[in-house]
Design an enzyme around this catalytic site. Structure first.
Site, short mmCIF file in Angstrom:
data_model
loop_
_atom_site.label_atom_id
_atom_site.label_comp_id
_atom_site.label_asym_id
_atom_site.label_seq_id
_atom_site.Cartn_x
_atom_site.Cartn_y
_atom_site.Cartn_z
N PHE A 58 0.81 -1.22 0.00
CA PHE A 58 0.00 0.00 0.00
C PHE A 58 0.85 1.27 0.00
O PHE A 58 0.32 2.38 0.09
CB PHE A 58 -1.01 -0.01 1.15
N ARG A 59 2.17 1.13 -0.08
CA ARG A 59 3.08 2.27 -0.38
C ARG A 59 3.06 3.36 0.68
O ARG A 59 3.49 4.49 0.40
CB ARG A 59 2.73 2.91 -1.73
N ASN A 89 8.20 -3.10 2.29
CA ASN A 89 9.10 -2.25 1.49
C ASN A 89 8.52 -0.86 1.22
O ASN A 89 8.43 -0.40 0.10
CB ASN A 89 9.48 -2.94 0.17
N HIS A 225 3.70 -16.00 -4.58
CA HIS A 225 3.58 -15.86 -6.04
C HIS A 225 4.42 -16.80 -6.90
O HIS A 225 5.31 -16.37 -7.61
CB HIS A 225 3.83 -14.41 -6.47
N ASP A 295 -0.65 -9.59 -4.59
CA ASP A 295 0.61 -8.87 -4.76
C ASP A 295 0.34 -7.49 -5.36
O ASP A 295 1.03 -7.05 -6.28
CB ASP A 295 1.61 -9.66 -5.62
#
Ligand SMILES: [Zn+2]
Length: 427
Positions: A58-59, A89, A225, A295
């Site tokens: 979600f940055r 990240n 993934h 993802d």
């Protein structure tokens, strides 16, 4: 009883005509007839558990021009997802107790659905895993580099898994081998170049290493993934504590010229051949794959629509995952039982949260689905800040209503709760 919901309810693999009773946000009864303070009757719809997305970016904080916790969880809600787990990240990365606490507080003020957070494991913080586990819902390890990933030396994997073993939290692994990626690095002009420079052998090498090292480790290990036949094959005889996930994009898309602009579909691990795609889809249809994870990794159109080699990797997907597969279930391409296991039940088991099943004692998280409500996905109707989707014009069925802890979150195509409604699930 605060609320009762009546309809065709998915319970233990079957649809039953019954009522669900909700008290204090939990399912308190399931009976043929119940009447609560308020009563909803959905006679022509299906009532399913809401989905859980174990893998979103979600940055927020640091990259909020791409997404933030408000828009990300809004997109999740419209897509029938009642709980998301956010990757580390961000800027700063969630690799310390302080950055974890700050993200939990800030996300808690913005979230429209429930959420959890992962701690990123780096060469620098391996020793703190016990401490970090007090705040995080699980750990994330990047064995191979990708856009904004965290520095981790694969040689530390054994020690790391042993430490995480004692925390009782799951560890999610991005399984591409860094040395292999470095060997194949080359300039890329298109999607075929991209999967050639991140070949299946890199996924294979990473998974082989994880399987070897984790032999005497009981930690819950989730391989994120999966993208190749080779990776899939290696996991065929995995032990019970190892689960694996696939994404909608690896099940529905492959590296072809007709995907335009090509850089939009640049993602890690990469889209590969139709052979890989079909093998992964088959595995998801059968019981081989555990989890469907979006993802969700948004970048703006401006960032994506640039020289292929320079473009960042990642694409959005939290809002479209469940609706795409509800449509495929209606078309009998995959069963309802399988998609509910992949999107609801198994994710809840991995993260150990009381969601993902319609059962007394569980959180009252449901979606209401009218199978006649087929629609085409249009980026203009979606809620991610990034403003585009890799599934433009694909058929989908969006839920008409979404309930989280017994509260109506979506109705009449409108969000019904304000920012801050979503709760952190790690306490
Ligand atoms: Zn990711």
């Amino acid at each position: 009883m605060d609320l009762t919901i009546e309809g065709k309810v998915y319970i233990n693999g079957d649809f039953l005509d019954c009522c669900i009773g909700v008290t204090d946000g939990k399912i308190s009864a399931i009976k043929k007839i119940l009447k609560g303070d308020s009563h909803y009757r959905f006679s022509h719809s299906l009532i399913l558990p809401a989905g859980i997305d174990v893998h979103v970016h979600f940055r927020d904080p640091g990259l909020t021009h791409k997404e933030d916790f408000s828009t990300g969880t809004m997109a999740a809600a419209f897509g029938g997802i009642s709980c998301v787990f956010d990757m580390p990240n961000t800027i700063p990365q969630t690799t310390s107790l302080q950055s974890l606490s700050e993200k939990i507080i800030s996300a808690g003020k913005k979230a429209h659905v429930d959420f959890g957070v992962y701690a990123g494991v780096t060469d620098g913080n391996i020793k703190n895993s016990e401490d970090l586990s007090k705040k995080c819902c699980g750990f994330k390890i990047y064995l191979g580099g990708t856009t904004n990933s965290l520095q981790f030396d694969g040689d530390n994997l054994k020690e790391t898994l042993n430490r995480i073993n004692s925390t009782n939290k799951p560890v999610l692994i991005h399984a591409e081998d860094e040395k292999c990626l470095t060997r194949h690095k080359a300039r890329e002009n298109n999607l075929v170049d991209h999967f050639r420079s991140r070949p299946a052998e890199c996924e294979e090498a990473a998974i082989r290493n994880i399987l070897k090292i984790s032999r005497d480790c009981n930690a819950k290990i989730h391989i994120c993934h999966l993208s190749s036949c080779e990776g899939l094959e290696l996991l065929r005889n995995r032990s019970k504590n190892i689960s694996c996930g696939v994404t909608p994009h690896h099940l529905l898309l492959s590296a072809k010229n007709n995907l335009e602009p090509q850089a939009r579909y640049k993602v890690n691990p990469p889209l590969r051949t139709d052979l890989d795609r079909e093998a992964l889809f088959d595995a998801a249809k059968n019981v081989f794959v555990d989890i469907l994870e979006s993802d969700h990794a948004p970048h703006t159109k401006e960032e994506k629509d640039t020289d292929f080699d320079e473009a960042p990797s990642g694409l959005p997907g939290v809002e479209t995952m469940f609706p795409l597969f509800l449509f495929l279930a209606k078309k009998e391409v995959i069963s309802f039982q399988r998609i509910i296991s992949l999107i609801c039940r198994r994710p809840a088991e991995l993260l150990n949260i009381p969601k993902g099943r319609i059962e007394v004692g569980m959180d009252a998280d449901f979606i209401v689905v009218d199978l006649k409500e087929e629609t085409r996905i249009k980026s203009n109707n979606l809620h991610s800040k990034c403003g585009w989707t890799p599934f433009e014009d694909w058929s989908a069925i969006f839920p008409t209503h979404v309930f989280v802890r017994g509260e109506k979150v979506i109705e009449d195509n409108e969000i019904q709760v304000s920012q801050g409604f979503g709760k952190f699930v790690g306490d």
